[in-house]
Design a protein around this motif. Structure first.
Motif, mmCIF file in Angstrom:
data_model
loop_
_atom_site.group_PDB
_atom_site.id
_atom_site.type_symbol
_atom_site.label_atom_id
_atom_site.label_comp_id
_atom_site.label_asym_id
_atom_site.label_seq_id
_atom_site.Cartn_x
_atom_site.Cartn_y
_atom_site.Cartn_z
ATOM 1 N N ARG A 113 0.791 -1.203 -0.213
ATOM 2 C CA ARG A 113 0.013 -0.025 -0.095
ATOM 3 C C ARG A 113 0.966 1.270 -0.049
ATOM 4 N NH1 ARG A 113 -2.776 0.313 6.030
ATOM 5 N NH2 ARG A 113 -0.958 -0.296 7.307
ATOM 6 N N LEU A 114 0.355 2.210 -0.543
ATOM 7 C CA LEU A 114 0.868 3.718 -0.682
ATOM 8 C C LEU A 114 0.216 4.744 -0.399
ATOM 9 C CD1 LEU A 114 3.598 5.130 -1.906
ATOM 10 C CD2 LEU A 114 2.394 5.267 -4.037
ATOM 11 N N ARG A 115 0.511 5.523 0.599
ATOM 12 C CA ARG A 115 -0.491 6.687 1.046
ATOM 13 C C ARG A 115 0.285 8.014 0.479
ATOM 14 N NH1 ARG A 115 -1.400 6.065 7.485
ATOM 15 N NH2 ARG A 115 -2.632 7.901 6.999
ATOM 16 N N LEU A 116 -0.745 8.885 0.075
ATOM 17 C CA LEU A 116 -0.471 9.932 -0.247
ATOM 18 C C LEU A 116 -1.301 11.138 0.378
ATOM 19 C CD1 LEU A 116 0.196 11.333 -3.919
ATOM 20 C CD2 LEU A 116 -1.672 12.527 -2.762
ATOM 21 N N GLN A 117 -0.688 12.382 0.766
ATOM 22 C CA GLN A 117 -1.455 13.465 1.245
ATOM 23 C C GLN A 117 -1.061 14.584 0.216
ATOM 24 O OE1 GLN A 117 -0.248 12.035 5.660
ATOM 25 N NE2 GLN A 117 -1.128 14.083 5.470
ATOM 26 N N GLY A 118 -2.062 15.341 0.124
ATOM 27 C CA GLY A 118 -1.805 16.749 -1.100
ATOM 28 C C GLY A 118 -3.035 17.497 -0.979
ATOM 29 N N ARG A 119 -2.988 18.199 -2.036
ATOM 30 C CA ARG A 119 -4.057 19.208 -2.172
ATOM 31 C C ARG A 119 -4.782 19.094 -3.719
ATOM 32 N NH1 ARG A 119 -4.104 23.694 1.090
ATOM 33 N NH2 ARG A 119 -4.816 25.042 -0.389
ATOM 34 N N ALA A 120 -6.036 19.130 -3.689
ATOM 35 C CA ALA A 120 -6.486 18.827 -5.090
ATOM 36 C C ALA A 120 -7.507 20.027 -5.570
ATOM 37 C CB ALA A 120 -7.712 17.813 -4.817
ATOM 38 N N ALA A 121 -7.830 19.844 -6.875
ATOM 39 C CA ALA A 121 -8.550 20.993 -7.368
ATOM 40 C C ALA A 121 -9.443 20.201 -8.373
ATOM 41 C CB ALA A 121 -7.852 21.944 -8.152
ATOM 42 N N LEU A 122 -10.704 20.924 -8.825
ATOM 43 C CA LEU A 122 -11.554 20.360 -9.770
ATOM 44 C C LEU A 122 -11.054 21.106 -11.063
ATOM 45 C CD1 LEU A 122 -14.789 20.203 -7.848
ATOM 46 C CD2 LEU A 122 -13.236 18.558 -7.920
ATOM 47 N N LEU A 123 -11.246 20.198 -12.208
ATOM 48 C CA LEU A 123 -10.860 20.815 -13.708
ATOM 49 C C LEU A 123 -12.060 20.415 -14.386
ATOM 50 C CD1 LEU A 123 -7.058 19.864 -13.749
ATOM 51 C CD2 LEU A 123 -8.222 22.147 -13.009
#
Length: 216
Positions: A113-123
């Protein structure tokens, strides 16, 4: 100082003598996605997506597609499509108000398993949208922390058949049977109401066949 841990984490780490281990694991977290992790992400037919709602409550949802539906772009950003759903727009609505997200990628065959935290935007008008037949919009993600988690408690899946509801190359997908259930009849979008009529009209909850093998 730690970007990953707060006082409550530290108290538990100290209590169980895992502070040094936790610090080493934090040091191994990264922002740039290396080729092996890119290949892993793009091989997954699903991802678990966590978002935060307008009241500060966390929620998690399952997102699925054909392998490669989550892509790692050359600028290290991730992108994935939003297909037709139940119309609640919980995840996308949360992202529109609060871009902080988490993503969990799992391999159920060779436990990893791989975890990612970040910031998202709708396009809505991104050029890549055309490469996702059936997608209504895209989600772009800027990673802030990426790290591998132990896979020892991951259960093996019973099979690897993909969902028949994934849009095909022309963006077509089976009409979901749940939209035919009579309790939804007066609240469906007009286009879906027409599809219900074409499919033979509404059905009762007792007659709902599920979504495993939709009609062609």
């Amino acid at each position: 100082m730690s970007d990953l841990y707060g006082p409550s984490h530290r108290r538990l780490q100290d209590e169980h003598d895992t502070t040094r281990l936790a610090d080493r694991l934090e040091a191994l977290a990264h922002v740039e996605i290396p080729p092996d992790e890119r290949a892993f992400i793009e091989s997954r037919p699903m991802v678990f997506l966590s978002t935060v709602d307008h009241r500060g409550r966390p929620t998690v949802s399952y997102k699925g597609g054909a392998p490669g539906f989550v892509r790692v772009l050359d600028d290290n950003r991730l992108v994935f499509p939003s297909y037709d759903g139940n119309g609640m727009f919980l995840s996308l609505g949360n992202i529109a108000a609060n871009p902080e997200i988490g993503m969990l990628f799992i391999d159920f065959e060779r436990p990893r398993r791989l975890r990612l935290q970040g910031r998202a935007a709708l396009l809505r008008d991104d050029p890549l949208l055309a490469s996702y037949p059936g997608a209504r919009m895209l989600v772009r993600v800027d990673p802030e922390q990426v790290f591998v988690n132990c896979g020892r408690y991951i259960h093996r899946s019973a099979g690897s058949r993909l969902s028949p509801h994934i849009p095909d190359a022309g963006g077509c997908q089976p009409f979901p049977a749940w939209k035919r259930i009579d309790i939804f009849g007066d609240v469906l979008p007009a286009a879906d109401s027409r599809r219900v009529a074409e499919a033979g009209g509404p059905i009762t909850v007792a007659d709902y066949p599920g979504e495993d093998d939709p009609p062609g």
